[in-house]
Motif scaffolding. Sequence first.
Motif, short mmCIF file in Angstrom:
data_model
loop_
_atom_site.label_atom_id
_atom_site.label_comp_id
_atom_site.label_asym_id
_atom_site.label_seq_id
_atom_site.Cartn_x
_atom_site.Cartn_y
_atom_site.Cartn_z
N THR A 1 -1.15 3.86 5.59
CA THR A 1 -0.65 2.50 5.77
C THR A 1 -1.38 1.80 6.92
O THR A 1 -1.78 0.63 6.81
CB THR A 1 0.86 2.51 6.05
N MET A 2 -1.58 2.53 8.01
CA MET A 2 -2.28 1.95 9.15
C MET A 2 -3.73 1.65 8.78
O MET A 2 -4.24 0.56 9.08
CB MET A 2 -2.22 2.92 10.33
N LEU B 1 5.45 2.59 -1.91
CA LEU B 1 4.45 3.02 -2.89
C LEU B 1 4.01 4.46 -2.67
O LEU B 1 3.16 4.96 -3.41
CB LEU B 1 3.21 2.10 -2.81
N GLY B 2 4.56 5.11 -1.66
CA GLY B 2 4.24 6.51 -1.41
C GLY B 2 3.12 6.75 -0.43
O GLY B 2 2.66 7.89 -0.29
N LEU B 3 2.67 5.72 0.27
CA LEU B 3 1.59 5.89 1.24
C LEU B 3 2.13 6.51 2.53
O LEU B 3 3.23 6.20 2.96
CB LEU B 3 0.94 4.55 1.57
N ARG C 1 7.34 -6.77 8.91
CA ARG C 1 7.74 -5.38 8.64
C ARG C 1 7.66 -5.05 7.17
O ARG C 1 7.51 -3.89 6.79
CB ARG C 1 9.16 -5.14 9.15
N GLY C 2 7.75 -6.08 6.33
CA GLY C 2 7.68 -5.83 4.89
C GLY C 2 6.35 -5.24 4.44
O GLY C 2 6.29 -4.56 3.40
N GLN C 3 5.28 -5.49 5.21
CA GLN C 3 3.97 -4.91 4.85
C GLN C 3 4.05 -3.39 4.86
O GLN C 3 3.62 -2.73 3.91
CB GLN C 3 2.91 -5.40 5.84
N ALA C 4 4.54 -2.83 5.95
CA ALA C 4 4.64 -1.37 6.05
C ALA C 4 5.69 -0.82 5.09
O ALA C 4 5.48 0.23 4.47
CB ALA C 4 4.98 -0.98 7.49
#
Length: 293
Positions: free
Chosen positions: A189-190, A182-184, A173-176
């Motif tokens: 993100t996907m 970062l504002g994505l 979950r840390g990836q998302a």
Amino acid sequence: MTRRPAWLTRSSAPKSVLFDIPGPRARRVNFTLSVVGVLLVLAVIAWIVMRLDDADQLTAAKWEPFTYTDIQNALIKGMWATIKAAAVGTVFALALGAILAAGRLSDHAPVRWVATTIIELFRALPLLLLIFFAFYLGKGSISPFMSVVIGLTLYNGSVLAEVFRAGINSLPRGQAEAAYSLGLRKSQTMRLILIPQAVRAMLPSIVAQIVVLLKDSSLGFIIAYPELLRSVQQIGAQYFNLLPAFIVGAAIYIGINLTVAGIAKILEVRTRHSKTGIRPTALDETALLDSKL
């Protein structure tokens, strides 16, 4: 002094051993079992060859047609038709799978419902029915090639959607969360972070489904699509050598699938090296410059 990033730190802990190293007796038993297994396989092959010989399927007259130029050209055309349908179906199925997976993971409930309904519907329908529906509902306006491609796309795209969804859900979950910090947006993100990692993690499953798709293209012979199986069937019916013709067709299918598996192995090795390789990112370089200042 800046702290070294965790992903740059190589673990020196010994790898866990999942089984004991076999002793001399176990090695002898394993060797004996291996020899017995090889002998059994050879015995089965010898029995098959004897049965073919008894049925006069190994005579030169049965195999001679495959030396004719016309027969070889027919096999090449059938093989090319199979590869073409599988290649186009693979591209469309991957695209459809990515779209449906994104819809299944959407924050909007109506989008999730629509994506889930499409996935479950086309996964539940046999591929042959999808090819029939595309061909006959088109009332002649859809070519056999496009009917095969549509069927392969709908069925395998739905299966690949679940593969992609499982791959994305398996990521930390840390990836998302880092991407959101970062504002994505979620779509960014996907597209930029989650899907590339999921594809890398699920590459074996994706390749296995592509191999299934390639073999399923043989169902096109039902609607007279001139793929490899139909070419083999016509050759066997014309020269009364159906069994040798199907053996040749099976050998061609095996060769194509081994080629696909080899390409997949190369891609897997390349992605594994790129994943384990230590390459400083722009963010790390910026942090290093800030620490020096």
